[in-house]
Design a protein around this motif. Structure first.
Motif, PDB file in Angstrom:
ATOM      1  N   GLY A  34      12.016  -0.121 -19.993  1.00 45.84           N
ATOM      2  CA  GLY A  34      12.049  -0.256 -18.582  1.00 45.84           C
ATOM      3  C   GLY A  34      11.051   0.674 -17.677  1.00 45.84           C
ATOM      4  N   PHE A  35      11.174   1.946 -18.157  1.00 45.98           N
ATOM      5  CA  PHE A  35      10.344   2.907 -17.450  1.00 45.98           C
ATOM      6  C   PHE A  35       9.014   2.789 -17.675  1.00 45.98           C
ATOM      7  CE2 PHE A  35       8.143   7.076 -17.465  1.00 45.98           C
ATOM      8  CZ  PHE A  35       8.426   7.318 -16.012  1.00 45.98           C
ATOM      9  N   PHE A  36       8.602   2.371 -18.885  1.00 46.80           N
ATOM     10  CA  PHE A  36       6.976   2.172 -19.063  1.00 46.80           C
ATOM     11  C   PHE A  36       6.665   0.736 -18.344  1.00 46.80           C
ATOM     12  CE2 PHE A  36       4.171  -0.581 -21.670  1.00 46.80           C
ATOM     13  CZ  PHE A  36       3.119   0.257 -21.901  1.00 46.80           C
ATOM     14  N   LEU A  37       7.546  -0.291 -18.342  1.00 46.27           N
ATOM     15  CA  LEU A  37       6.808  -1.437 -17.729  1.00 46.27           C
ATOM     16  C   LEU A  37       6.754  -1.233 -16.132  1.00 46.27           C
ATOM     17  CD1 LEU A  37       8.884  -4.205 -19.495  1.00 46.27           C
ATOM     18  CD2 LEU A  37       6.430  -3.589 -19.743  1.00 46.27           C
ATOM     19  N   GLN A  38       7.801  -0.384 -15.626  1.00 47.66           N
ATOM     20  CA  GLN A  38       7.835  -0.379 -14.190  1.00 47.66           C
ATOM     21  C   GLN A  38       6.716   0.836 -13.608  1.00 47.66           C
ATOM     22  OE1 GLN A  38       9.848  -2.164 -12.342  1.00 47.66           O
ATOM     23  NE2 GLN A  38      10.725  -3.231 -14.017  1.00 47.66           N
ATOM     24  N   CYS A  39       6.562   1.718 -14.556  1.00 49.87           N
ATOM     25  CA  CYS A  39       5.731   2.837 -13.970  1.00 49.87           C
ATOM     26  C   CYS A  39       4.301   3.129 -14.840  1.00 49.87           C
ATOM     27  CB  CYS A  39       6.349   3.961 -14.193  1.00 49.87           C
ATOM     28  SG  CYS A  39       7.896   4.358 -13.085  1.00 49.87           S
ATOM     29  N   LEU A  40       4.566   3.154 -16.224  1.00 55.07           N
ATOM     30  CA  LEU A  40       3.510   3.602 -17.007  1.00 55.07           C
ATOM     31  C   LEU A  40       2.331   2.472 -17.392  1.00 55.07           C
ATOM     32  CD1 LEU A  40       5.066   5.911 -19.837  1.00 55.07           C
ATOM     33  CD2 LEU A  40       4.082   6.419 -17.482  1.00 55.07           C
ATOM     34  N   ALA A  41       2.937   1.160 -17.246  1.00 54.22           N
ATOM     35  CA  ALA A  41       1.977   0.154 -17.614  1.00 54.22           C
ATOM     36  C   ALA A  41       0.836  -0.009 -16.598  1.00 54.22           C
ATOM     37  CB  ALA A  41       2.654  -1.237 -17.606  1.00 54.22           C
ATOM     38  N   SER A 320      -1.872  -6.005 -10.598  1.00 54.28           N
ATOM     39  CA  SER A 320      -1.431  -6.969 -11.622  1.00 54.28           C
ATOM     40  C   SER A 320      -0.393  -7.487 -11.201  1.00 54.28           C
ATOM     41  CB  SER A 320      -1.198  -6.006 -12.885  1.00 54.28           C
ATOM     42  OG  SER A 320       0.025  -5.292 -12.701  1.00 54.28           O
ATOM     43  N   TYR A 321       0.158  -8.689 -12.011  1.00 57.93           N
ATOM     44  CA  TYR A 321       1.477  -9.440 -11.799  1.00 57.93           C
ATOM     45  C   TYR A 321       2.371  -8.419 -11.840  1.00 57.93           C
ATOM     46  CZ  TYR A 321      -0.487 -14.223 -11.702  1.00 57.93           C
ATOM     47  OH  TYR A 321      -1.216 -15.324 -11.411  1.00 57.93           O
ATOM     48  N   LEU A 322       2.650  -7.566 -12.931  1.00 55.56           N
ATOM     49  CA  LEU A 322       3.735  -6.877 -13.063  1.00 55.56           C
ATOM     50  C   LEU A 322       3.885  -5.746 -12.072  1.00 55.56           C
ATOM     51  CD1 LEU A 322       5.686  -5.945 -15.509  1.00 55.56           C
ATOM     52  CD2 LEU A 322       4.072  -4.398 -16.349  1.00 55.56           C
ATOM     53  N   PHE A 323       2.916  -5.301 -11.576  1.00 55.76           N
ATOM     54  CA  PHE A 323       3.111  -4.325 -10.410  1.00 55.76           C
ATOM     55  C   PHE A 323       3.479  -5.079  -9.053  1.00 55.76           C
ATOM     56  CE2 PHE A 323       1.730  -1.610  -6.775  1.00 55.76           C
ATOM     57  CZ  PHE A 323       2.364  -0.460  -7.182  1.00 55.76           C
ATOM     58  N   ASN A 365       0.999   4.965  -2.113  1.00 54.42           N
ATOM     59  CA  ASN A 365       2.314   5.658  -1.699  1.00 54.42           C
ATOM     60  C   ASN A 365       3.507   4.747  -2.399  1.00 54.42           C
ATOM     61  OD1 ASN A 365       0.922   7.358  -0.111  1.00 54.42           O
ATOM     62  ND2 ASN A 365       0.937   6.078   1.501  1.00 54.42           N
ATOM     63  N   PHE A 366       3.461   3.468  -2.395  1.00 51.68           N
ATOM     64  CA  PHE A 366       4.589   2.812  -3.018  1.00 51.68           C
ATOM     65  C   PHE A 366       4.594   3.123  -4.543  1.00 51.68           C
ATOM     66  CE2 PHE A 366       5.881  -1.056  -4.984  1.00 51.68           C
ATOM     67  CZ  PHE A 366       7.151  -1.153  -4.763  1.00 51.68           C
ATOM     68  N   TYR A 367       3.459   3.269  -5.251  1.00 47.81           N
ATOM     69  CA  TYR A 367       3.468   3.460  -6.535  1.00 47.81           C
ATOM     70  C   TYR A 367       4.011   4.872  -6.766  1.00 47.81           C
ATOM     71  CZ  TYR A 367       1.946   4.426 -11.540  1.00 47.81           C
ATOM     72  OH  TYR A 367       1.917   4.353 -12.834  1.00 47.81           O
ATOM     73  N   LYS A 368       3.781   5.848  -6.093  1.00 48.51           N
ATOM     74  CA  LYS A 368       4.440   7.031  -6.218  1.00 48.51           C
ATOM     75  C   LYS A 368       5.929   7.153  -6.037  1.00 48.51           C
ATOM     76  CE  LYS A 368       0.268   9.532  -4.362  1.00 48.51           C
ATOM     77  NZ  LYS A 368      -0.402  10.294  -3.219  1.00 48.51           N
ATOM     78  N   GLN A 369       6.334   6.278  -4.970  1.00 48.26           N
ATOM     79  CA  GLN A 369       7.899   6.044  -4.872  1.00 48.26           C
ATOM     80  C   GLN A 369       8.569   5.690  -6.084  1.00 48.26           C
ATOM     81  OE1 GLN A 369       8.625   3.668  -1.458  1.00 48.26           O
ATOM     82  NE2 GLN A 369       7.107   5.262   0.081  1.00 48.26           N
TER      83      GLN A 369
END
Length: 384
Positions: A34-41, A320-323, A365-369
């Protein structure tokens, strides 16, 4: 050899399953994937070069219908099916060392990979061989979405870009308004498609009760896996399975929300490259089997994913779609990004530099959040 090497990139969904297994089995943690897909991808997408190159005719002919590109599709379904049973068994086992929180996070993460195999099934039902279509359909049984092939093939591809298609989200329609309308809409339209088919082919006055009505069997089949889970793992296993399926289906429907948002582009059922939003981020694209080249898929519905095309003149998402899945869950943010893009598209103008700068600053900014939020969840998952 070049085809073999090129096909290796599409084993990414199997990597995701392995990452989930490592987290659960060796760290008693349900949030690795979950962390990988939501942040690191997103970081991986930033590091890798954009997937914006197209094949020439010779290369396309060599790779078309090549079995080495079908194997990753089958393996994605097989590995995710094994993962489903592994995860359900893990969270229901009396000897499990996972906390209640990590059980919930593990099931939710498994739901995300199950959602991705909905897209694998989507690719397979467009194939021309019986085996590929059968594997695609059976995977829809696993996710309790058996009616999808009827709706998708007989209605969505025919009416995309028109107000007849419930998949196309209206401008200023929030995700939370869209989901119940779309979920019911595509099930109801599936019945409509079957009824019309039987009236035409069988000349029946009561198509909804006809023994050849596939929706009768599809509706019953959607009870098969819940019954299997109840018998095998009890009520607890059933509840966990239903939550996993819920996450998977919602993920798949969010993708459809962002794929066609606001793009009512035709009134004569003439499908064009303007009917879908596209994106060239490489990691997300290969892990979804080129789903982000969605405009080409609609114009060339039976074109295999490996030879699909991309063009910057087609509607483009900023990420990307994922983000953008995460962005779409915040309507004000989504509208602030997408409505100016939609207006520029219909005005046949490029997105203004001012808006591009606004997008970059806002999405950064959203990504940092998001990193902060999911890092806290990951930390809590280790502590509890």
């Amino acid at each position: 050899m070049d085809i073999f090497l090129d096909s290796l990139q599409f084993y990414t969904p199997v990597f995701n399953n392995i990452l989930l297994f490592i987290g659960a089995e060796y760290f008693n943690n349900g949030y690795f994937l979950g962390f990988f897909l939501q942040c690191l991808a997103k970081k991986v997408d930033q590091i890798l070069p954009l997937d914006d190159k197209n094949m020439n005719k010779e290369e396309s002919n060599r790779k078309k219908n090549h079995f080495l590109y079908t194997i990753p599709l089958f393996l994605a379904v097989i590995s995710d099916t094994l993962q489903m049973f592994y995860v359900i068994n893990k969270v229901t086992s009396s000897g499990s060392q996972l906390s209640a929180l990590n059980c919930f996070l593990l099931i939710s993460s498994a739901g995300l990979t199950l959602g991705n195999t909905v897209n694998v099934s989507h690719e397979l039902i467009h194939r021309l061989t019986t085996l590929e279509q059968a594997v695609g359909f059976l995977n829809f049984v696993r996710v309790m979405y058996c009616h999808y092939p009827i709706f998708h093939l007989l209605w969505h591809h025919k009416h995309v870009g028109t107000d007849k298609d419930p998949i196309v989200a209206k401008k200023d329609e929030t995700l939370y308004q869209y989901l119940p309308r779309q979920l019911w809409g595509n099930y109801a339209v599936s019945w409509k498609c079957e009824n019309e088919r039987l009236i035409q082919q069988e000349k029946t006055s009561f198509p909804q009760f006809h023994y050849k009505n596939r929706m009768i069997y599809n509706t019953l089949l959607q009870l098969a896996f819940p019954l299997l889970m109840l018998v095998t793992y009890g009520r607890k296993g059933l509840y966990y399975y239903l939550w996993m399926v819920f996450v998977a289906v919602i993920e798949a429907e969010i993708v459809e929300y962002l794929e066609h948002y606001g793009l009512f582009v035709t009134k004569d059922n003439k499908v064009s490259y303007d009917c879908a939003w596209n994106s060239p981020q490489r990691y997300t694209n290969i892990s979804s089997f080129k789903l982000e080249r969605h405009a080409d898929h609609h114009v060339n519905a039976y074109k295999e994913y490996q030879i699909s095309s991309f063009d910057y003149s087609w509607p483009q998402l900023p990420e990307s779609y994922l983000f953008m899945i995460q962005v779409s869950m915040q309507p004000k943010l989504w509208f602030s990004i997408m409505n100016p893009r939609l207006e520029s598209f219909f005005a046949k103008k490029e997105v203004s530099k001012e808006h591009q700068e606004f997008e970059k600053k806002t999405l950064d900014n959203f990504y940092k959040q998001q990193i902060l939020t999911h890092s806290i969840i990951l930390l809590i998952s280790f502590l509890f």
